[in-house]
Write a protein that holds these residues in place. Structure first.
Motif, PDB file in Angstrom:
ATOM      1  N   UNK A  10      80.554 138.766 -24.357  1.00  0.00           N
ATOM      2  CA  UNK A  10      79.827 137.712 -23.644  1.00  0.00           C
ATOM      3  C   UNK A  10      79.065 136.847 -24.628  1.00  0.00           C
ATOM      4  N   UNK A  11      78.757 135.657 -24.209  1.00  0.00           N
ATOM      5  CA  UNK A  11      77.918 134.778 -25.032  1.00  0.00           C
ATOM      6  C   UNK A  11      76.445 135.076 -24.830  1.00  0.00           C
ATOM      7  N   UNK A  12      76.086 135.444 -23.593  1.00  0.00           N
ATOM      8  CA  UNK A  12      74.673 135.640 -23.263  1.00  0.00           C
ATOM      9  C   UNK A  12      74.226 137.096 -23.327  1.00  0.00           C
ATOM     10  N   UNK A  13      75.137 138.023 -23.595  1.00  0.00           N
ATOM     11  CA  UNK A  13      74.786 139.430 -23.714  1.00  0.00           C
ATOM     12  C   UNK A  13      74.535 140.138 -22.409  1.00  0.00           C
ATOM     13  N   UNK A  14      74.898 139.511 -21.293  1.00  0.00           N
ATOM     14  CA  UNK A  14      74.673 140.110 -19.977  1.00  0.00           C
ATOM     15  C   UNK A  14      75.921 140.876 -19.562  1.00  0.00           C
ATOM     16  N   UNK A  15      75.726 142.145 -19.258  1.00  0.00           N
ATOM     17  CA  UNK A  15      76.824 143.024 -18.874  1.00  0.00           C
ATOM     18  C   UNK A  15      76.929 143.068 -17.357  1.00  0.00           C
ATOM     19  N   UNK A  16      78.126 142.808 -16.835  1.00  0.00           N
ATOM     20  CA  UNK A  16      78.363 142.940 -15.404  1.00  0.00           C
ATOM     21  C   UNK A  16      79.705 143.640 -15.210  1.00  0.00           C
ATOM     22  N   UNK A  17      80.097 143.851 -13.962  1.00  0.00           N
ATOM     23  CA  UNK A  17      81.315 144.598 -13.665  1.00  0.00           C
ATOM     24  C   UNK A  17      82.549 143.917 -14.259  1.00  0.00           C
ATOM     25  N   UNK A  18      82.585 142.596 -14.251  1.00  0.00           N
ATOM     26  CA  UNK A  18      83.733 141.877 -14.802  1.00  0.00           C
ATOM     27  C   UNK A  18      83.868 142.121 -16.310  1.00  0.00           C
ATOM     28  N   UNK A  19      82.765 142.165 -17.000  1.00  0.00           N
ATOM     29  CA  UNK A  19      82.781 142.422 -18.447  1.00  0.00           C
ATOM     30  C   UNK A  19      83.268 143.844 -18.707  1.00  0.00           C
ATOM     31  N   UNK A  20      82.812 144.795 -17.918  1.00  0.00           N
ATOM     32  CA  UNK A  20      83.267 146.179 -18.073  1.00  0.00           C
ATOM     33  C   UNK A  20      84.779 146.255 -17.840  1.00  0.00           C
ATOM     34  N   UNK A  21      85.269 145.531 -16.835  1.00  0.00           N
ATOM     35  CA  UNK A  21      86.702 145.504 -16.572  1.00  0.00           C
ATOM     36  C   UNK A  21      87.499 144.944 -17.740  1.00  0.00           C
ATOM     37  N   UNK A  22      86.992 143.884 -18.347  1.00  0.00           N
ATOM     38  CA  UNK A  22      87.667 143.319 -19.528  1.00  0.00           C
ATOM     39  C   UNK A  22      87.669 144.324 -20.680  1.00  0.00           C
ATOM     40  N   UNK A  23      86.565 145.041 -20.840  1.00  0.00           N
ATOM     41  CA  UNK A  23      86.476 146.036 -21.913  1.00  0.00           C
ATOM     42  C   UNK A  23      87.503 147.139 -21.712  1.00  0.00           C
ATOM     43  N   UNK A  24      87.688 147.578 -20.476  1.00  0.00           N
ATOM     44  CA  UNK A  24      88.690 148.609 -20.195  1.00  0.00           C
ATOM     45  C   UNK A  24      90.078 148.087 -20.537  1.00  0.00           C
ATOM     46  N   UNK A  25      90.366 146.860 -20.130  1.00  0.00           N
ATOM     47  CA  UNK A  25      91.683 146.271 -20.369  1.00  0.00           C
ATOM     48  C   UNK A  25      91.982 146.138 -21.862  1.00  0.00           C
ATOM     49  N   UNK A  26      90.965 145.861 -22.655  1.00  0.00           N
ATOM     50  CA  UNK A  26      91.163 145.713 -24.099  1.00  0.00           C
ATOM     51  C   UNK A  26      91.469 147.043 -24.784  1.00  0.00           C
ATOM     52  N   UNK A  27      90.930 148.132 -24.249  1.00  0.00           N
ATOM     53  CA  UNK A  27      91.195 149.445 -24.822  1.00  0.00           C
ATOM     54  C   UNK A  27      90.459 149.750 -26.113  1.00  0.00           C
ATOM     55  N   UNK A  28      89.467 148.931 -26.461  1.00  0.00           N
ATOM     56  CA  UNK A  28      88.718 149.159 -27.706  1.00  0.00           C
ATOM     57  C   UNK A  28      87.668 150.253 -27.571  1.00  0.00           C
ATOM     58  N   UNK A  29      87.226 150.535 -26.356  1.00  0.00           N
ATOM     59  CA  UNK A  29      86.177 151.505 -26.092  1.00  0.00           C
ATOM     60  C   UNK A  29      86.717 152.619 -25.209  1.00  0.00           C
TER      61      UNK A  29
END
Length: 51
Positions: A10-29
């Motif tokens: 994110x640009x603003x550092x705010x974590x929401x459900x959509x960001x968590x979903x993107x993180x899962x899709x990336x597979x980095x974490x």
């Protein structure tokens, strides 16, 4: 880890459900830890977005 994900995706550092979903899709974490983060976001909500 939540701070790391929010900072990386994110640009603003705010974590929401959509960001968590993107993180899962990336597979980095670890998916299990991201699931725990998602549960915290779902339970406590996302912080208000900066103005």
């Amino acid at each position: 880890m939540a701070h790391e994900v929010a900072g990386a995706l994110t640009r603003d550092g705010v974590l929401d459900a959509a960001v968590v979903g993107r993180a899962v899709a990336l597979g980095r974490w670890d998916a299990q830890r991201l699931k725990q983060v998602w549960h915290c976001v779902a339970r406590f909500g996302s912080p208000p977005r900066p103005a």
